[in-house]
Design a protein around this motif. Structure first.
Motif, PDB file in Angstrom:
ATOM      1  N   PRO A 150       1.941   9.433  -5.518  1.00  0.00           N
ATOM      2  CA  PRO A 150       1.274   9.986  -6.703  1.00  0.00           C
ATOM      3  C   PRO A 150       2.150   9.909  -7.947  1.00  0.00           C
ATOM      4  O   PRO A 150       3.359   9.683  -7.869  1.00  0.00           O
ATOM      5  CB  PRO A 150       0.993  11.437  -6.328  1.00  0.00           C
ATOM      6  N   LYS A 151       1.525  10.128  -9.076  1.00  0.00           N
ATOM      7  CA  LYS A 151       2.177  10.023 -10.387  1.00  0.00           C
ATOM      8  C   LYS A 151       3.499  10.794 -10.453  1.00  0.00           C
ATOM      9  O   LYS A 151       4.519  10.275 -10.885  1.00  0.00           O
ATOM     10  CB  LYS A 151       1.218  10.525 -11.466  1.00  0.00           C
ATOM     11  N   ARG A 152       3.506  12.031 -10.005  1.00  0.00           N
ATOM     12  CA  ARG A 152       4.723  12.861 -10.089  1.00  0.00           C
ATOM     13  C   ARG A 152       5.871  12.231  -9.296  1.00  0.00           C
ATOM     14  O   ARG A 152       7.007  12.181  -9.763  1.00  0.00           O
ATOM     15  CB  ARG A 152       4.416  14.257  -9.560  1.00  0.00           C
ATOM     16  N   GLU A 153       5.575  11.731  -8.106  1.00  0.00           N
ATOM     17  CA  GLU A 153       6.610  11.094  -7.281  1.00  0.00           C
ATOM     18  C   GLU A 153       7.058   9.763  -7.874  1.00  0.00           C
ATOM     19  O   GLU A 153       8.233   9.398  -7.784  1.00  0.00           O
ATOM     20  CB  GLU A 153       6.106  10.918  -5.856  1.00  0.00           C
ATOM     21  N   PHE A 154       6.129   9.031  -8.462  1.00  0.00           N
ATOM     22  CA  PHE A 154       6.474   7.770  -9.131  1.00  0.00           C
ATOM     23  C   PHE A 154       7.475   8.058 -10.248  1.00  0.00           C
ATOM     24  O   PHE A 154       8.519   7.414 -10.341  1.00  0.00           O
ATOM     25  CB  PHE A 154       5.208   7.110  -9.699  1.00  0.00           C
ATOM     26  N   HIS A 155       7.165   9.051 -11.079  1.00  0.00           N
ATOM     27  CA  HIS A 155       8.062   9.428 -12.181  1.00  0.00           C
ATOM     28  C   HIS A 155       9.427   9.851 -11.656  1.00  0.00           C
ATOM     29  O   HIS A 155      10.457   9.454 -12.200  1.00  0.00           O
ATOM     30  CB  HIS A 155       7.447  10.570 -13.004  1.00  0.00           C
ATOM     31  N   ALA A 156       9.445  10.652 -10.605  1.00  0.00           N
ATOM     32  CA  ALA A 156      10.714  11.135 -10.047  1.00  0.00           C
ATOM     33  C   ALA A 156      11.547   9.979  -9.519  1.00  0.00           C
ATOM     34  O   ALA A 156      12.767   9.937  -9.714  1.00  0.00           O
ATOM     35  CB  ALA A 156      10.443  12.157  -8.947  1.00  0.00           C
ATOM     36  N   ARG A 160       1.370   2.796 -15.261  1.00  0.00           N
ATOM     37  CA  ARG A 160       0.039   2.239 -15.538  1.00  0.00           C
ATOM     38  C   ARG A 160       0.021   0.741 -15.267  1.00  0.00           C
ATOM     39  O   ARG A 160      -0.919   0.216 -14.679  1.00  0.00           O
ATOM     40  CB  ARG A 160      -0.354   2.543 -16.979  1.00  0.00           C
ATOM     41  N   TYR A 161       1.067   0.044 -15.687  1.00  0.00           N
ATOM     42  CA  TYR A 161       1.165  -1.398 -15.439  1.00  0.00           C
ATOM     43  C   TYR A 161       1.151  -1.682 -13.937  1.00  0.00           C
ATOM     44  O   TYR A 161       0.392  -2.521 -13.464  1.00  0.00           O
ATOM     45  CB  TYR A 161       2.428  -1.965 -16.092  1.00  0.00           C
ATOM     46  N   VAL A 162       1.967  -0.958 -13.190  1.00  0.00           N
ATOM     47  CA  VAL A 162       2.034  -1.165 -11.740  1.00  0.00           C
ATOM     48  C   VAL A 162       0.687  -0.841 -11.094  1.00  0.00           C
ATOM     49  O   VAL A 162       0.203  -1.590 -10.245  1.00  0.00           O
ATOM     50  CB  VAL A 162       3.178  -0.328 -11.112  1.00  0.00           C
ATOM     51  N   ARG A 163       0.061   0.250 -11.504  1.00  0.00           N
ATOM     52  CA  ARG A 163      -1.245   0.620 -10.935  1.00  0.00           C
ATOM     53  C   ARG A 163      -2.300  -0.441 -11.234  1.00  0.00           C
ATOM     54  O   ARG A 163      -3.131  -0.749 -10.396  1.00  0.00           O
ATOM     55  CB  ARG A 163      -1.717   1.975 -11.465  1.00  0.00           C
ATOM     56  N   GLU A 164      -2.261  -1.003 -12.428  1.00  0.00           N
ATOM     57  CA  GLU A 164      -3.231  -2.040 -12.763  1.00  0.00           C
ATOM     58  C   GLU A 164      -2.937  -3.337 -12.014  1.00  0.00           C
ATOM     59  O   GLU A 164      -3.859  -4.090 -11.708  1.00  0.00           O
ATOM     60  CB  GLU A 164      -3.309  -2.247 -14.274  1.00  0.00           C
ATOM     61  N   LEU A 165      -1.688  -3.598 -11.706  1.00  0.00           N
ATOM     62  CA  LEU A 165      -1.372  -4.743 -10.854  1.00  0.00           C
ATOM     63  C   LEU A 165      -1.887  -4.497  -9.434  1.00  0.00           C
ATOM     64  O   LEU A 165      -2.372  -5.421  -8.782  1.00  0.00           O
ATOM     65  CB  LEU A 165       0.144  -4.981 -10.791  1.00  0.00           C
ATOM     66  N   GLN A 166      -1.760  -3.278  -8.976  1.00  0.00           N
ATOM     67  CA  GLN A 166      -2.183  -2.942  -7.615  1.00  0.00           C
ATOM     68  C   GLN A 166      -3.695  -3.079  -7.454  1.00  0.00           C
ATOM     69  O   GLN A 166      -4.165  -3.637  -6.489  1.00  0.00           O
ATOM     70  CB  GLN A 166      -1.756  -1.523  -7.262  1.00  0.00           C
ATOM     71  N   ARG A 167      -4.434  -2.505  -8.342  1.00  0.00           N
ATOM     72  CA  ARG A 167      -5.898  -2.509  -8.260  1.00  0.00           C
ATOM     73  C   ARG A 167      -6.479  -2.497  -9.663  1.00  0.00           C
ATOM     74  O   ARG A 167      -6.832  -1.434 -10.161  1.00  0.00           O
ATOM     75  CB  ARG A 167      -6.397  -1.314  -7.482  1.00  0.00           C
ATOM     76  N   PRO A 168      -6.585  -3.651 -10.298  1.00  0.00           N
ATOM     77  CA  PRO A 168      -7.030  -3.700 -11.693  1.00  0.00           C
ATOM     78  C   PRO A 168      -8.352  -3.008 -11.951  1.00  0.00           C
ATOM     79  O   PRO A 168      -8.564  -2.464 -13.017  1.00  0.00           O
ATOM     80  CB  PRO A 168      -7.152  -5.193 -11.984  1.00  0.00           C
ATOM     81  N   THR A 169      -9.257  -2.983 -10.998  1.00  0.00           N
ATOM     82  CA  THR A 169     -10.576  -2.393 -11.258  1.00  0.00           C
ATOM     83  C   THR A 169     -10.553  -0.879 -11.270  1.00  0.00           C
ATOM     84  O   THR A 169     -11.503  -0.263 -11.701  1.00  0.00           O
ATOM     85  CB  THR A 169     -11.587  -2.880 -10.220  1.00  0.00           C
ATOM     86  N   ASP A 170      -9.485  -0.231 -10.815  1.00  0.00           N
ATOM     87  CA  ASP A 170      -9.412   1.227 -10.817  1.00  0.00           C
ATOM     88  C   ASP A 170      -9.465   1.815 -12.225  1.00  0.00           C
ATOM     89  O   ASP A 170      -9.823   2.952 -12.410  1.00  0.00           O
ATOM     90  CB  ASP A 170      -8.105   1.710 -10.177  1.00  0.00           C
ATOM     91  N   PHE A 171      -9.075   1.037 -13.230  1.00  0.00           N
ATOM     92  CA  PHE A 171      -8.968   1.576 -14.578  1.00  0.00           C
ATOM     93  C   PHE A 171     -10.051   1.059 -15.508  1.00  0.00           C
ATOM     94  O   PHE A 171     -10.019   1.302 -16.676  1.00  0.00           O
ATOM     95  CB  PHE A 171      -7.585   1.234 -15.153  1.00  0.00           C
ATOM     96  N   ARG A 172     -11.000   0.352 -15.004  1.00  0.00           N
ATOM     97  CA  ARG A 172     -12.049  -0.213 -15.873  1.00  0.00           C
ATOM     98  C   ARG A 172     -13.284   0.636 -15.834  1.00  0.00           C
ATOM     99  O   ARG A 172     -13.621   1.346 -15.006  1.00  0.00           O
ATOM    100  CB  ARG A 172     -12.392  -1.638 -15.449  1.00  0.00           C
ATOM    101  N   PRO A 232       0.797  -1.242   0.000  1.00  0.00           N
ATOM    102  CA  PRO A 232       0.000   0.000   0.000  1.00  0.00           C
ATOM    103  C   PRO A 232       0.824   1.285   0.000  1.00  0.00           C
ATOM    104  O   PRO A 232       0.355   2.314  -0.483  1.00  0.00           O
ATOM    105  CB  PRO A 232      -0.830  -0.112   1.280  1.00  0.00           C
ATOM    106  N   ILE A 233       2.052   1.228   0.473  1.00  0.00           N
ATOM    107  CA  ILE A 233       2.891   2.430   0.498  1.00  0.00           C
ATOM    108  C   ILE A 233       3.190   2.939  -0.920  1.00  0.00           C
ATOM    109  O   ILE A 233       3.508   4.111  -1.114  1.00  0.00           O
ATOM    110  CB  ILE A 233       4.182   2.184   1.298  1.00  0.00           C
ATOM    111  N   TYR A 234       3.060   2.063  -1.917  1.00  0.00           N
ATOM    112  CA  TYR A 234       3.340   2.447  -3.300  1.00  0.00           C
ATOM    113  C   TYR A 234       2.062   2.692  -4.103  1.00  0.00           C
ATOM    114  O   TYR A 234       2.122   2.951  -5.297  1.00  0.00           O
ATOM    115  CB  TYR A 234       4.196   1.386  -3.993  1.00  0.00           C
ATOM    116  N   HIS A 235       0.915   2.611  -3.453  1.00  0.00           N
ATOM    117  CA  HIS A 235      -0.340   2.871  -4.166  1.00  0.00           C
ATOM    118  C   HIS A 235      -0.461   4.348  -4.497  1.00  0.00           C
ATOM    119  O   HIS A 235       0.259   5.190  -3.971  1.00  0.00           O
ATOM    120  CB  HIS A 235      -1.530   2.376  -3.345  1.00  0.00           C
TER     121      HIS A 235
END
Length: 143
Positions: free
Chosen positions: A93-99, A131-143, A85-88
């Motif tokens: 957030p997106k900006r920190e993930f990119h950084a 996007r891949y990591v986010r979909e692994l974390q919670r696949p239903t978030d993007f459907r 959950p610390i990486y959700h």
């Protein structure tokens, strides 16, 4: 099993239109082998589970991130599980993930050492990985 698959041609009568499904060549071999599902079947399941953006990200993830974070981001001795959950999205957030991916990040929660930066990855590649990591974390978030 042959790579050439044929379909039935069905007609109701001579006056009705005829629907013809042409023979189809398998691109990556047959769907099944004697040893279980083939790579093509695995790819079919991945297409059902992930968006196109995530599938592109999976390829880049496997080339750049998998060695430390594991095949499905479950972690290894070299890198933590990105499913924690610390990486959700709310915590990272997106900006920190990119950084973190582009510039690296110092060791924080686990004793695995600093994460190196991957400055050669483009913004779009990092976007796909996220996007891949986010979909692994919670696949239903993007459907």
């Amino acid at each position: 099993m042959t790579e050439l698959r044929t379909a039935l041609i069905t007609t109701a009568s001579l006056a009705a239109p005829v629907i013809v499904i042409a023979p189809m060549m398998a691109l990556d071999g047959p769907y099944e082998t004697g040893d279980g599902p083939s790579l093509d079947m695995e790819r079919h399941h991945e297409r059902q589970m992930f968006s196109q953006l995530a599938i592109a990200g999976m390829r880049t993830y496997r080339a750049s991130c998998m060695e430390c974070h594991g095949e499905r981001a479950v972690g290894t001795g070299r890198g933590p599980s990105l499913l924690d959950p610390i990486y959700h999205r709310r915590s990272l957030p997106k900006r920190e993930f990119h950084a973190a991916v582009s510039g690296g990040t110092p060791q924080q929660n686990w004793r695995m050492g600093d994460m190196p930066g991957f400055s050669k990855l483009t913004f779009n590649q990092i976007e796909q990985i996220e996007r891949y990591v986010r979909e692994l974390q919670r696949p239903t978030d993007f459907r």
